[in-house]
Structure formats: structure tokens, C-alpha cells
Design an enzyme around this catalytic site. Sequence first.
Site, mmCIF file in Angstrom:
data_model
loop_
_atom_site.group_PDB
_atom_site.id
_atom_site.type_symbol
_atom_site.label_atom_id
_atom_site.label_comp_id
_atom_site.label_asym_id
_atom_site.label_seq_id
_atom_site.Cartn_x
_atom_site.Cartn_y
_atom_site.Cartn_z
ATOM 1 N N TYR A 62 61.584 7.071 -56.262
ATOM 2 C CA TYR A 62 62.414 5.857 -56.344
ATOM 3 C C TYR A 62 61.904 4.934 -57.452
ATOM 4 O O TYR A 62 62.674 4.421 -58.275
ATOM 5 C CB TYR A 62 62.347 5.187 -54.974
ATOM 6 N N LYS B 171 63.884 3.749 -60.754
ATOM 7 C CA LYS B 171 64.173 2.320 -60.930
ATOM 8 C C LYS B 171 63.563 1.776 -62.223
ATOM 9 O O LYS B 171 64.072 0.820 -62.791
ATOM 10 C CB LYS B 171 63.651 1.527 -59.723
HETATM 11 P P1 NAD Z 1 72.312 0.215 -48.445
HETATM 12 O O1 NAD Z 1 71.785 1.500 -47.952
HETATM 13 O O2 NAD Z 1 72.733 -0.831 -47.478
HETATM 14 O O3 NAD Z 1 73.551 0.460 -49.416
HETATM 15 C C1 NAD Z 1 73.571 1.469 -50.377
HETATM 16 C C2 NAD Z 1 74.955 2.083 -50.388
HETATM 17 O O4 NAD Z 1 74.993 3.058 -51.456
HETATM 18 C C3 NAD Z 1 75.285 2.836 -49.090
HETATM 19 O O5 NAD Z 1 76.474 2.329 -48.507
HETATM 20 C C4 NAD Z 1 75.431 4.284 -49.535
HETATM 21 O O6 NAD Z 1 76.453 5.006 -48.828
HETATM 22 C C5 NAD Z 1 75.792 4.146 -51.013
HETATM 23 N N1 NAD Z 1 75.461 5.347 -51.777
HETATM 24 C C6 NAD Z 1 74.304 6.072 -51.724
HETATM 25 N N2 NAD Z 1 74.394 7.113 -52.557
HETATM 26 C C7 NAD Z 1 75.606 7.051 -53.169
HETATM 27 C C8 NAD Z 1 76.273 7.853 -54.126
HETATM 28 N N3 NAD Z 1 75.690 8.949 -54.638
HETATM 29 N N4 NAD Z 1 77.518 7.505 -54.522
HETATM 30 C C9 NAD Z 1 78.130 6.407 -54.007
HETATM 31 N N5 NAD Z 1 77.550 5.622 -53.073
HETATM 32 C C10 NAD Z 1 76.296 5.932 -52.662
HETATM 33 O O7 NAD Z 1 71.190 -0.342 -49.431
HETATM 34 P P2 NAD Z 1 71.038 -1.723 -50.205
HETATM 35 O O8 NAD Z 1 69.781 -2.326 -49.780
HETATM 36 O O9 NAD Z 1 72.289 -2.495 -50.175
HETATM 37 O O10 NAD Z 1 70.769 -1.167 -51.681
HETATM 38 C C11 NAD Z 1 71.622 -1.397 -52.795
HETATM 39 C C12 NAD Z 1 70.828 -1.180 -54.056
HETATM 40 O O11 NAD Z 1 69.804 -2.162 -54.151
HETATM 41 C C13 NAD Z 1 70.116 0.165 -54.142
HETATM 42 O O12 NAD Z 1 70.173 0.647 -55.466
HETATM 43 C C14 NAD Z 1 68.696 -0.165 -53.779
HETATM 44 O O13 NAD Z 1 67.781 0.767 -54.305
HETATM 45 C C15 NAD Z 1 68.561 -1.521 -54.395
HETATM 46 N N6 NAD Z 1 67.475 -2.323 -53.843
HETATM 47 C C16 NAD Z 1 67.577 -2.850 -52.602
HETATM 48 C C17 NAD Z 1 66.556 -3.642 -52.128
HETATM 49 C C18 NAD Z 1 66.644 -4.316 -50.794
HETATM 50 O O14 NAD Z 1 65.729 -5.120 -50.475
HETATM 51 N N7 NAD Z 1 67.659 -4.070 -49.993
HETATM 52 C C19 NAD Z 1 65.404 -3.860 -52.897
HETATM 53 C C20 NAD Z 1 65.335 -3.311 -54.167
HETATM 54 C C21 NAD Z 1 66.400 -2.547 -54.640
#
Ligand code: NAD
Length: 308
Positions: free
Chosen positions: A165, A169
Site C-alpha cells: 500500500y 501510495k
Molecule cells: P472505503 O473502503 O470506505 O472505500 C473505498 C471504496 O473503493 C470501496 O467502496 C470499494 O468498493 C472501492 N473500490 C475498491 N477497489 C475498487 C476498484 N478496483 N474499482 C472501483 N472501486 C473500488 O475506504 P476509504 O477510507 O474511503 O478510502 C478511500 C481512499 O482513501 C483509498 O484510496 C484509501 O487508500 C485512501 N485513504 C484513506 C484513509 C482513511 O483514513 N480512511 C487514509 C489514507 C488514505
Amino acid sequence: MTIRFDNRVAIVTGAGAGLGRSHALLLAERGASVVVNDLGRSREPGREQERVADQVVAEIRAAGGKAVANFDSIAEFEGAQRLVDQAVSEFGRLDILVNNAGSLRDKTFGKMDMADWDFVLKVHLSGTAYCTRAAWPVMQKNGYGRVVFTTSNSGLYGSFGQSNYAAGKMGMIGLMNTLKQEGGKYGILVNTIAPVAATNMTEGVLPADIVPHFNPAHVSAAVAVLCSEQFRQSGVICSAAAGHYALVQVCSTLGLQLDPSAAPDPETLVERWDEIADDRAMRVFPNAGAETTAILEAIQALRAGVAP
Ligand code: NAD
């Protein structure tokens, strides 16, 4: 100044839940027509996937906004291309792309199966590249584009058990740093959000009593800024979480300039390591060439006997 997206068309990937859903709702509330992409989620293995994108589209429409769902996986270029084609065929243009989709397969590196490495790199790094590549010619032709990548503090600073990851990233920062240069003359700006928020991905990670502060809406406000017509910077990494906003930069120490006519012994570098590592003053370069120019200037200063 009011930020609006009237007559703008946006794609948000992974927008069926969490951060993506929140970004899609805000962009739509402020006038954008939104393509809500999410391949769906199955709560139990083998069970049919929930079409979560449909639910977000219904929410946007119920609030008077415009949205359509897309269920393609952005981890395949064909899926990314269909997503962009759908935005153009449904709404006639594409102005904003928020690359947000993602999922995790955490393991310490020594135990990591390379299939888990490939899977995570494919979703985060290649998926971001695929969607951006599919959107690029449309935005080039329009002479306008706002592209947002989603990085993580796991990549920027490292996180135990998340080598795949973190690599994905951080890889997208290299992609952004180059696209900011290639996109500029077409009016395409590429910026990155580094969020922390309470979502499915962070379930159980944040202490329960602070979870309400980590509403994804805090992050979406910054994403809306990066997507706005008024925002003119490209190549920014904006950290956003629970009401805290900051910019993250890749920077260099001033370093040490030795006489370049002969390579030093490694021991010389060890002796002078404190000067190489002195981080009391730091530099940020706008591109790779600027670093080379700075080195050439330091050599010239050395030759002229002037302290750089
Ligand atoms: P989440 O799991 O709630 O949402 C992610 C969504 O992406 C899910 O609904 C999933 O079905 C969809 N998804 C996954 N693979 C996919 C694909 N191949 N095609 C289309 N859709 C796909 O997670 P989140 O926390 O909302 O994360 C959103 C983004 O933010 C991610 O890239 C994550 O790495 C990043 N992020 C989140 C956090 C956090 O604190 N939540 C921190 C750093 C980075």
C-alpha cells in the site's frame, strides 16, 4: 468567493462508500454532474456484491443533484476507459477526476505473497494511472482538467505491515510530479489529498471516542478546493483530517558540495555526514532539472571560491 461546479462533470472512483461517497455528495451539492464509480462490496464471501454506487446516486438525486453509477473496476485499463467514456456520453464532457478507489491487503513484507503486492499496486497506483490516462485526452482537448490523487500517510511516512500500500501510495506522488509538468500547458492540474477519516478502511483503527471528529466531510472540503476552477496550483500534497489541513513536501537538505573533479573516499562522506544530513535548512525543487541546476550553481560557487 464561492466554490461551485455548475456545468462541470466529475468522476469519483470508489465513491460507493467512505471518502469517495463524501466527495461525490459535496461535488454534486455544489452543482457538478457526478459519475459515481464503485465496483461494489460483498459483506460475506460468495454473496452478491452490493451495488453501493446506486445508493450514492439515489442520495444525490434525492437532494436534487445529477449523478449516474458506474460499476467498473478501475484496476483494469478497460474499466477505466469505460468509466471515462460513460462520463462523456452521459454528460458531454469531463472536467474533474478524483482518483479515490482503494483496498488493502496488509501483511509484513517477509510474509507477503507477491499476489497481494500486485493486487494493491494495481488498484492504487495503476488504477490511478489508468483513470488519469483515459481522462487525459478528453481534458487536453477541453484545455481544462482538475485531477486529484489519493495518497496516504502510510506511503508518505511508512506504516508497519503496509509495504504494498505504501509503495503504491508513494508511487503516485512521482506520477503527480511529472503530470503537473505535462498537464500545465493544457490547463490540467494534478494534486493529491492525503486523508485520514473514519471509514470501512479504518474501522477499529481510530479510538472510538474520536471517530466522530474524523468525518470524511473534513477531507471532502479540501478535495473540493483542489477540484475548483479557482485553485491554480499543481503538484500539491494536501494532508486533511479532522479539521487539520497541511501541505506535505518532498524536500532536500542543503547538503555538501565537494570538489567534483575527483570522487571522494567513502570515509570522507562518513566524516562529513553531519553536514550532508543537516536539516536546519531544507530546499524544495519544482522539478528534477531544478535540482541539477542547483548542483551546477554550487560547483560554480566552489570554483569561484564563494561559499554556496
Ligand atoms: P472505503 O473502503 O470506505 O472505500 C473505498 C471504496 O473503493 C470501496 O467502496 C470499494 O468498493 C472501492 N473500490 C475498491 N477497489 C475498487 C476498484 N478496483 N474499482 C472501483 N472501486 C473500488 O475506504 P476509504 O477510507 O474511503 O478510502 C478511500 C481512499 O482513501 C483509498 O484510496 C484509501 O487508500 C485512501 N485513504 C484513506 C484513509 C482513511 O483514513 N480512511 C487514509 C489514507 C488514505
